[in-house]
Design a protein around this motif. Structure first.
Motif, short mmCIF file in Angstrom:
data_model
loop_
_atom_site.label_atom_id
_atom_site.label_comp_id
_atom_site.label_asym_id
_atom_site.label_seq_id
_atom_site.Cartn_x
_atom_site.Cartn_y
_atom_site.Cartn_z
N GLY A 118 -4.50 -1.07 -2.81
CA GLY A 118 -3.09 -1.26 -3.10
C GLY A 118 -2.96 -1.61 -4.57
N ARG A 122 -5.39 -5.09 -4.33
CA ARG A 122 -5.26 -5.42 -2.91
C ARG A 122 -5.75 -4.26 -2.07
NH1 ARG A 122 0.62 -8.01 -3.21
NH2 ARG A 122 0.95 -6.05 -4.30
N SER A 123 -5.94 -4.52 -0.78
CA SER A 123 -6.53 -3.44 0.02
C SER A 123 -5.49 -2.78 0.92
CB SER A 123 -7.69 -3.99 0.85
OG SER A 123 -7.19 -4.91 1.77
N ASP A 177 7.09 1.05 -1.55
CA ASP A 177 6.84 0.91 -0.11
C ASP A 177 7.93 1.65 0.66
OD1 ASP A 177 4.81 -0.79 -0.77
OD2 ASP A 177 5.81 -2.62 -0.11
P1 ATP Z 1 4.49 -5.71 -2.72
O1 ATP Z 1 5.15 -5.06 -3.88
O2 ATP Z 1 5.33 -5.82 -1.54
O3 ATP Z 1 3.76 -6.96 -3.08
P2 ATP Z 1 2.87 -3.48 -2.87
O4 ATP Z 1 3.82 -2.43 -2.63
O5 ATP Z 1 2.44 -3.69 -4.25
O6 ATP Z 1 3.37 -4.81 -2.24
P3 ATP Z 1 0.42 -2.47 -2.26
O7 ATP Z 1 -0.37 -3.24 -3.22
O8 ATP Z 1 0.83 -1.10 -2.58
O9 ATP Z 1 1.66 -3.30 -1.91
O10 ATP Z 1 -0.30 -2.44 -0.85
C1 ATP Z 1 -1.21 -3.43 -0.49
C2 ATP Z 1 -0.61 -4.38 0.46
O11 ATP Z 1 -0.02 -3.71 1.58
C3 ATP Z 1 -1.67 -5.27 1.08
O12 ATP Z 1 -1.80 -6.43 0.34
C4 ATP Z 1 -1.17 -5.54 2.50
O13 ATP Z 1 -0.31 -6.64 2.50
C5 ATP Z 1 -0.34 -4.34 2.82
N1 ATP Z 1 -1.03 -3.34 3.65
C6 ATP Z 1 -2.35 -3.00 3.67
N2 ATP Z 1 -2.58 -2.00 4.52
C7 ATP Z 1 -1.38 -1.68 5.06
C8 ATP Z 1 -0.96 -0.70 6.02
N3 ATP Z 1 -1.81 0.16 6.58
N4 ATP Z 1 0.34 -0.68 6.33
C9 ATP Z 1 1.22 -1.52 5.78
N5 ATP Z 1 0.90 -2.44 4.87
C10 ATP Z 1 -0.40 -2.53 4.51
#
Ligand code: ATP
Length: 326
Positions: A118, A122-123, A177
């Motif tokens: 992510g 993040r994962s 998202d």
């Molecule tokens: P935000 O802006 O809401 O903090 P982000 O859009 O930056 O989040 P990403 O970094 O893109 O989020 O995605 C990683 C995060 O998404 C993880 O930290 C976890 O909380 C969440 N996540 C991980 N796997 C999944 C999944 N399969 N479905 C939904 N959410 C997930």
């Protein structure tokens, strides 16, 4: 060639003989028969009738290169597909392919992704065979500061595809998202390599929860899958192919103006935070305010509680609802 045979069978519902296929593709009849045997072994139901030849009756729910390449109707997005049975990260694979000189629009897809990423390290969770994990390689000729807008174009593409497919409540949580019924169903991670003000390549990675029955405990509170929300399974290839078509259209339009002016209204119409109180998790200092919508550069305009306006650019910042994820 497998993709070409499949495409011909899809386009010719009445059937094609091995000789006809061989002539169109400029290959031998024996080669066509070998490919048909492989397809049958992979689960394609191909009927052979005297005279009419081969007919495709049904196909398995797979996301192989041949399956996607035989279905995509784009000029460049997803025309060349690299399939991985299992990989750590499709974004990493796409980056490696870029280093090997792979072309604009190449797509890496994986049945299972074990180390999905992510933002900010993040994962991202992926379930073997039930998720979409794909990364599109781009070679833009515009300047690097424009690249974050591609995330928003992909978010809009995914939102439109999922809305068309499910007719459910689909929203975007700025910037990257996608939510269904207010829960996260898709994440997008855009990564870029640029030097001296010139982009070498951009990789736009997309993870979608499609046919999972449940979510891992850590994310179960805010994440969901299409199956969990809709009570039915969806074809991952259908979703991938449709996203390639939508994204290609948006990308090619984007090149005209190099901003999001043409899609601001469409994007804002999906924005879950629009008009809502948000908490901006800025590493420079958190603040709250009301999200107004995006501007032509994809920044989120937030009216702070003191009445002033902030332009929030993606990258380092997360936006949350006041009481939780949205
Ligand atoms: P935000 O802006 O809401 O903090 P982000 O859009 O930056 O989040 P990403 O970094 O893109 O989020 O995605 C990683 C995060 O998404 C993880 O930290 C976890 O909380 C969440 N996540 C991980 N796997 C999944 C999944 N399969 N479905 C939904 N959410 C997930």
């Amino acid at each position: 060639m497998k993709a070409d045979v499949l495409r011909l069978l899809r386009e010719n519902a009445k059937g094609m003989t091995a000789e006809q296929i061989a002539t169109v593709l400029g290959v031998s009849v024996a080669a066509v028969k070998t490919v048909i045997r492989q397809l049958v072994a992979e689960g394609y139901d191909i009927d052979k009738e005297d005279g009419a030849g081969y007919r495709l009756i049904s196909y398995p729910e797979v996301i192989t290169a041949a399956e996607i390449m035989s279905r995509v109707r784009t000029q460049w997005a997803g025309k060349k597909v690299y399939y991985r049975n299992e990989t750590e990260s499709t974004n990493e694979d796409a980056r490696e392919l870029a280093e090997e000189g792979m072309e604009h629009g190449a797509l890496v897809v994986a049945k299972h992704q074990t180390g999905g990423k992510g933002r900010r390290g993040r994962s991202w969770e992926c379930e073997n065979g039930n998720s979409v994990a794909m990364s599109l390689l781009l070679h833009p000729e515009f300047s690097p500061e424009k690249a974050p807008m591609l995330t928003l174009l992909m978010a809009l593409s995914v939102a439109e595809v999922l809305e068309k497919l499910t007719e459910a409540d689909i929203k975007i949580k700025w910037p990257n998202d996608i939510l269904i019924n207010r829960k996260k169903v898709c994440g997008i991670l855009t990564e870029m390599r640029a030097e001296e003000g010139t982009i070498d390549h951009v990789v736009v990675g997309v993870g979608i929860n499609v046919n999972q029955n449940g979510m891992p405990e850590e994310i179960a509170g805010f994440a969901t899958s299409l199956l969990m929300e809709m009570g039915q399974r969806y074809g991952r290839a259908d979703i991938m192919v449709a996203i390639m078509e939508y994204f290609e259209g948006y990308y090619d339009d984007f090149l005209e103006h190099l901003d999001l002016s043409a899609v601001v209204d469409a994007y804002d119409s999906y924005l879950i935070n629009r008009g809502a109180q948000v908490k901006v998790l800025d590493p420079q200092g958190e603040y709250t305010g009301t999200a107004q919508g995006i501007n032509d550069y994809g920044e989120l305009i937030v009216q702070k509680d003191d009445g002033t306006f902030a332009r929030v650019s993606s990258g380092e910042v997360s936006v949350r609802g006041i009481y939780g994820y949205v």
